[in-house]
Design an enzyme around this catalytic site. Structure first.
Site, PDB file in Angstrom:
ATOM      1  N   TRP A  51     122.781  13.264 -25.906  1.00  0.00           N
ATOM      2  CA  TRP A  51     121.766  13.165 -24.843  1.00  0.00           C
ATOM      3  C   TRP A  51     121.053  11.830 -24.815  1.00  0.00           C
ATOM      4  O   TRP A  51     120.621  11.364 -23.768  1.00  0.00           O
ATOM      5  CB  TRP A  51     120.738  14.296 -24.985  1.00  0.00           C
ATOM      6  CG  TRP A  51     119.767  14.154 -26.135  1.00  0.00           C
ATOM      7  CD1 TRP A  51     120.004  14.475 -27.432  1.00  0.00           C
ATOM      8  CD2 TRP A  51     118.429  13.653 -26.073  1.00  0.00           C
ATOM      9  NE1 TRP A  51     118.890  14.214 -28.190  1.00  0.00           N
ATOM     10  CE2 TRP A  51     117.900  13.713 -27.378  1.00  0.00           C
ATOM     11  CE3 TRP A  51     117.617  13.167 -25.048  1.00  0.00           C
ATOM     12  CZ2 TRP A  51     116.600  13.294 -27.690  1.00  0.00           C
ATOM     13  CZ3 TRP A  51     116.324  12.752 -25.352  1.00  0.00           C
ATOM     14  CH2 TRP A  51     115.829  12.821 -26.671  1.00  0.00           C
ATOM     15  N   GLU A  53     114.854  15.505 -32.202  1.00  0.00           N
ATOM     16  CA  GLU A  53     113.456  15.086 -32.290  1.00  0.00           C
ATOM     17  C   GLU A  53     112.684  15.836 -33.383  1.00  0.00           C
ATOM     18  O   GLU A  53     111.680  16.479 -33.102  1.00  0.00           O
ATOM     19  CB  GLU A  53     112.773  15.299 -30.921  1.00  0.00           C
ATOM     20  CG  GLU A  53     113.392  14.459 -29.833  1.00  0.00           C
ATOM     21  CD  GLU A  53     112.768  14.700 -28.458  1.00  0.00           C
ATOM     22  OE1 GLU A  53     112.613  13.723 -27.715  1.00  0.00           O
ATOM     23  OE2 GLU A  53     112.444  15.858 -28.129  1.00  0.00           O
ATOM     24  N   HIS A  84     110.607  20.977 -32.969  1.00  0.00           N
ATOM     25  CA  HIS A  84     110.231  21.762 -31.777  1.00  0.00           C
ATOM     26  C   HIS A  84     109.906  23.199 -32.168  1.00  0.00           C
ATOM     27  O   HIS A  84     110.334  24.147 -31.504  1.00  0.00           O
ATOM     28  CB  HIS A  84     111.357  21.723 -30.742  1.00  0.00           C
ATOM     29  CG  HIS A  84     111.491  20.373 -30.074  1.00  0.00           C
ATOM     30  ND1 HIS A  84     110.661  19.967 -29.064  1.00  0.00           N
ATOM     31  CD2 HIS A  84     112.342  19.350 -30.307  1.00  0.00           C
ATOM     32  CE1 HIS A  84     111.007  18.741 -28.680  1.00  0.00           C
ATOM     33  NE2 HIS A  84     112.018  18.342 -29.419  1.00  0.00           N
ATOM     34  N   ASP A  93     110.646  26.503 -28.073  1.00  0.00           N
ATOM     35  CA  ASP A  93     110.166  25.122 -28.210  1.00  0.00           C
ATOM     36  C   ASP A  93     108.716  25.154 -28.674  1.00  0.00           C
ATOM     37  O   ASP A  93     108.172  26.239 -28.941  1.00  0.00           O
ATOM     38  CB  ASP A  93     110.334  24.348 -26.890  1.00  0.00           C
ATOM     39  CG  ASP A  93     110.708  22.894 -27.159  1.00  0.00           C
ATOM     40  OD1 ASP A  93     109.924  22.201 -27.841  1.00  0.00           O
ATOM     41  OD2 ASP A  93     111.784  22.458 -26.700  1.00  0.00           O
TER      42      ASP A  93
END
Ligand code: ACM
Ligand code: ZN
Length: 741
Positions: A389, A323, A259, A185
Site C-alpha cells: 500500500w 503502522e 491500530h 481499528d
C-alpha cells in the site's frame, strides 16, 4: 444452375458469414470484456425469462436465484430463453456468452457457476434499459486477476449492515470477487467475539469524533455525536451468505499489533501497560498504544482469530500489520527481554516474530494470512501474502521473493483521496486521485522478474473511513472510481481503452442512479486547470471534461453564465479571476458547474527558488494541506525574466500546527533591479496573528511599498514560533500562492 450463378451464390454465402460479424468490438460494458464479436440481429430480453440450468448444481442455483431477483421466471410463450451450459474444461470465472435471435441467451461456464454469474452481469449491462433489447453478440471472456477487491472501513466510522449488503450488490455488478472488511481499528471494534464481550461492549463505542484534520499541538476539535455499532455474528452470517450468492469472498481484517486502541480500551492487560489509559480513539492518527507480544496476548488474539475463522470461510485472514509504532515496545521491560532472549536485533524483528507467531496459528487452522507491506520489515512470515500500500516497492520485494501480492498502492488505489478539485468536494483525507489515474494502473510492475510476475494475484481499491461518516459519502468516494478499478482487475491491458471506458461509464450512470447510488458526478463536470505557458508567456486556463461529446462553456467571475463563452482551446488570463465552467451535451447539463479561483500576477511565470507551486495560480483550501507549501528557508527568492515595476506582495499562510506550519511574525521584502544590490522596501515586525489561533486558519500576508524596479524580489518570512518536532524539524511558514504586482 450455371457455374456463374453457383459462384455468385457461394460469394453471397461467404459474405453472409463474414460480413455479418465484427470481431474485437468494444461493448458498453464495464469491465470491458476481453473478446467480443458482434453478430446480426437482436434479442428482446423481456421481463419474463425461462431458465434452463444444470440441476443439483449450487452455482447454478445461485445464478437462478439472482436472475429471479431481476426477472420474472416463467415458461410462458413470451419468455426469453436463458440457457446455462456447463463446460468442465473452462476455468472458473470465465464465460462464453452467446446472444442470438435463434437461440436467445446461452452462457457457458465451469460448473462452479462464477462464469455464469459474470455472463449474467454482462448481459444485464448490454440490455437496453428502455425496451429490453440486446444486440446479438458472442463474448468469450475471463478475468486478468483472481483477486479483484474492494475494501470498506467501518472501524473508523460505523457503517450499517444495510450499506455493506448494498455495496456487495454493487461490486458484484462489476465482477469484483473480494470484499476486504476492515473490522477493527483504533476508533472501533466492529465484530462480536463471544469469548471477549468487552471488545464490543467497550470497543465499539466512542462519545465523539474529530472534526477536520488532526492536530497534535492543540486540543482537537470534536463533534458531540456518539459513534457506535458492531456486526453481530448473525449479521456477519447474513453478509457472508449475501456475498457468497454473488461469488464474493469476504476477507476479514483483524488489526495487530498496531491500530489496537479499541481492543486495548476493552482489555488493557494485553498492552505494554506503562501507566497509560486506553480509550477508543475519536481522533484519527497512528497511536503508540499497541499489543504487547506476551503469551497472554497471543492466547487472546488466537482465540479471537479462532472465532473469526469459524465464521468466515475465506482462505485468507488479514491480520493488518501496518503502522505499528515501536515506542511502547522500546520502553517495555517484557518486550526488551523478549528481544534479548530471542536474539532479535530490534523492535522490527520483534514485529516480525509477532506476525510469524500469528501466521503459525492461522496456518494451523488451514488458513493463510495477508498483511500490509510493513510485515516485510524485520523479515516476512514464510507463507504470508502481502498487500502493498505504501507504494509498489513492498509488493515488488515480496513477489520477487516468491510471495503472493495484492497491489493496492495509495497513488492509484486509495479512493478515499479526492477525485476532483478539493475546494468543491466534501471533506476528505487529502491527496488527489482522479478516475483516469485509477484507470491507468497496471498492478504488474516490470520490476518483478517475468517468471515471478504471476505472484501478483490482483489489486483492489481501499476506502478508508476517517472522513466518511455516512453511507452516502462512502458511495460518493467509491463510485464511479471503483468501476475504473474493475477494468484494471478484469480487462487485459491490450483491451483497455479509457475512451471506451468513458463511453461505457456514460451509459452506466443512469443505472447507478436507478440503484440509488450517490456517485460523484465529476465525470459530467468541467475541470479547470491553470498553468503558465512559457511559449506564449501567458497564464493559461485549460478546461477538460471526461463526458464524451460534451461541450464546455465558461465565464470569468460570473456564476450565472449570462455571457458564457464556448471553450475551444486554452485561453489566457491576465488578472485574478474566478473561472466558472460547465459541461453540456445537446444543451443539457448533468452536474453542477465548477469554479476555481486563479491568481495571476506579475510573478506568474517568474522563477522561484523554493517550491514552484508557490507561483502556480492555485489558492489553498484551509481545511486541506493540498496546495499549501511549507518553506523552511524563510527567504523566497523570485526572479523575473525581465525587470518589472512592483509595489505589492500578497499571500496567505496556513496555520496547521500538526505540520509545524505557523504564520509569520515578521515580513521583509527586498528588491533588486540587477539581482545584485538589494533594497529593503518593506519590513513589518508584527504581522497580525490572533492568539489562540484556530487550526486551519489562513492568515493574510500583505505588503505594500513604493513602486520599485525589480529583477529579483526576496520575500523574507520569520516564523512566529520557534519550536521543533521530536525529530528536530523547526516550525515554518506554509503559503499557497505568492502574488507580486
Ligand atoms: C494503511 O493504509 N494503513 C494500510
Ligand atoms: Zn510490551
Amino acid at each position: 444452375m450455371n457455374i456463374k450463378l453457383i459462384s455468385g451464390a457461394i460469394a453471397l454465402l461467404l459474405c453472409v458469414a463474414s460480413c455479418t460479424q465484427k470481431d474485437d468490438v468494444y461493448l458498453t460494458v464495464i469491465p470491458q470484456p476481453n473478446n467480443a464479436t458482434e453478430l446480426t440481429g437482436t434479442v428482446a430480453l423481456s421481463d419474463n425469462i425461462c431458465i434452463t440450468a444444470p440441476s443439483g448444481n449450487d452455482g447454478a442455483d445461485k445464478v437462478v436465484r439472482y436472475l429471479s431477483g431481476h426477472f420474472n421466471v416463467s415458461d410462458g410463450e413470451a419468455s426469453t430463453p436463458i440457457l446455462l451450459k456447463e463446460d468442465t474444461t473452462m476455468a472458473a470465472e470465465a464465460y462464453l456468452l452467446e446472444i442470438t435471435p435463434s437461440k436467445g441467451v446461452e452462457i457457458t461456464a465451469a460448473p462452479d457457476g462464477s462464469g455464469w454469474f459474470y455472463g449474467v452481469q454482462t448481459l444485464m449491462q448490454l440490455r437496453n434499459a428502455g425496451n429490453g433489447v440486446v444486440k446479438a453478440v458472442r463474448i468469450d471472456d475471463a478475468p486478468r486477476f483472481v483477486h479483484r477487491g474492494a475494501h470498506m472501513d467501518p472501524a473508523r466510522n460505523w457503517l450499517p449492515k444495510e450499506e455493506v449488503l448494498k455495496f456487495l450488490d454493487l461490486i458484484a455488478l462489476y465482477k469484483l470477487n473480494v470484499f476486504h472488511f476492515h473490522l477493527t481499528d483504533d476508533q472501533g471494534w466492529r465484530i462480536e467475539i463471544e469469548r471477549y464481550p468487552r471488545l464490543t461492549e467497550v470497543g465499539s463505542k466512542r462519545p465523539h469524533t474529530q472534526i477536520g484534520h488532526a492536530d497534535t499541538y492543540n486540543p482537537v476539535r470534536y463533534d458531540s455525536i456518539p459513534d457506535e455499532g458492531y456486526y453481530t455474528k448473525d449479521d456477519i452470517r447474513e453478509i457472508l451468505a449475501y456475498a457468497a450468492d454473488r461469488f464474493i469472498t469476504v476477507i476479514p481484517e483483524i488489526e495487530m499489533p498496531g491500530h489496537a486502541s479499541a481492543a486495548l480500551a476493552a482489555y488493557p492487560e494485553y498492552s505494554c501497560g506503562l501507566g497509560k489509559t486506553y480509550i477508543v480513539q475519536g481522533r484519527f492518527d497512528v497511536f503508540d498504544e499497541v499489543f504487547c507480544p506476551k503469551e497472554e496476548t497471543f492466547e487472546f488474539l488466537c482465540n479471537v482469530l479462532d472465532e473469526v475463522i469459524e465464521l468466515f470461510p475465506s482462505q485468507y485472514i488479514h491480520i493488518g500489520g501496518d503502522e505499528c509504532p515501536k515506542k511502547a515496545w522500546a520502553k517495555c521491560d517484557h518486550c526488551q527481554k523478549m528481544i534479548k532472549d530471542l536474539g532479535l536485533a530490534d523492535e522490527h524483528e520483534l514485529q516480525s516474530y509477532f506476525i510469524k507467531r500469528i501466521e503459525q496459528h492461522v496456518n494451523s487452522r488451514g488458513r493463510s494470512i495477508i498483511g500490509w507491506d510493513e510485515i516485510l520489515e524485520g523479515g516476512l512470515a514464510p507463507n504470508a501474502t502481502v498487500m502493498s500500500w505504501r507504494g509498489e516497492e513492498g509488493g515488488i520485494e515480496a513477489a520477487s521473493a516468491g510471495h503472493d501480492v495484492i497491489m493496492t498502492p495509495a497513488h492509484w488505489c486509495y479512493i478515499d483521496y479526492y477525485q476532483e478539485d478539493p475546494a468543491l468536494a466534501p471533506q476528505g483525507i487529502g491527496g488527489y486521485l482522479p478516475i483516469d489515474t485509477v484507470y491507468s494502473y497496471n498492478p504488474v510492475s516490470a520490476a518483478i522478474p517475468d517468471s515471478l510476475q504471476h505472484h501478483i494475484i490482483g489489486s483492489q481499491v481501499n476506502i478508508w473511513g476517517e472522513y466518511i461518516q455516512t453511507p452516502e459519502h462512502f458511495e460518493y468516494m467509491a463510485f464511479p472510481r471503483l468501476l475504473a478499478m474493475s477494468e484494471v482487475q478484469w480487462t487485459q491491458p491490450s483491451r483497455k481503452s479509457f475512451e471506451h471506458f468513458c463511453r461505457a461509464l456514460d451509459a452506466e450512470f443512469p443505472r447507478l442512479d436507478s440503484l440509488g447510488v450517490n456517485a460523484c458526478r465529476n465525470f459530467y463536470q468541467a475541470n479547470i486547470f491553470g498553468h503558465y505557458n512559457r511559449d506564449t508567456k501567458q497564464y493559461e486556463v485549460e478546461l477538460k471534461t471526461l463526458w464524451p461529446d460534451a461541450e464546455i462553456e465558461y465565464t470569468l467571475n460570473d456564476s450565472t453564465f449570462a455571457e458564457a463563452l464556448k471553450y475551444t482551446q486554452p485561453f489566457a488570463l491576465e488578472n485574478n479571476a474566478t473561472v466558472w465552467a460547465r459541461a453540456l451535451r445537446d444543451g443539457k447539463q448533468e452536474a453542477p458547474a465548477t469554479h476555481r479561483i486563479l491568481k495571476v500576477s506579475k510573478a506568474s511565470g517568474a522563477t522561484v527558488d523554493t517550491h514552484s507551486e508557490i507561483i502556480d495560480g492555485y489558492v489553498g483550501l484551509p481545511r486541506d494541506s493540498y496546495a499549501w507549501k511549507g518553506t523552511y528557508g524563510d527567504t523566497i527568492t523570485v526572479t523575473f525574466d525581465e525587470p518589472v515595476e512592483v509595489s505589492s506582495v500578497r499571500s496567505r499562510a496556513l496555520y496547521r500546527p500538526n505540520y509545524l506550519w505557523w504564520p509569520p511574525s515578521r515580513v521583509t521584502i527586498e528588491v533588486s533591479a540587477d539581482g545584485d544590490k538589494f533594497e529593503t522596501v518593506f519590513d513589518q515586525e508584527k504581522m497580525p496573528f490572533a492568539e489562540p489561533p484556530t487550526e486551519s486558519t489562513a492568515y493574510p500576508v500583505a505588503a505594500d511599498f513604493k513602486p520599485t524596479e525589480a529583477k529579483v524580489v526576496k520575500v523574507i518570512l520569520k516564523c512566529c514560533k520557534s519550536i521543533s518536532s521530536d525529530s528536530g524539524e523547526p516550525a515554518h511558514v506554509a503559503l499557497d500562492e505568492l502574488e507580486i504586482n
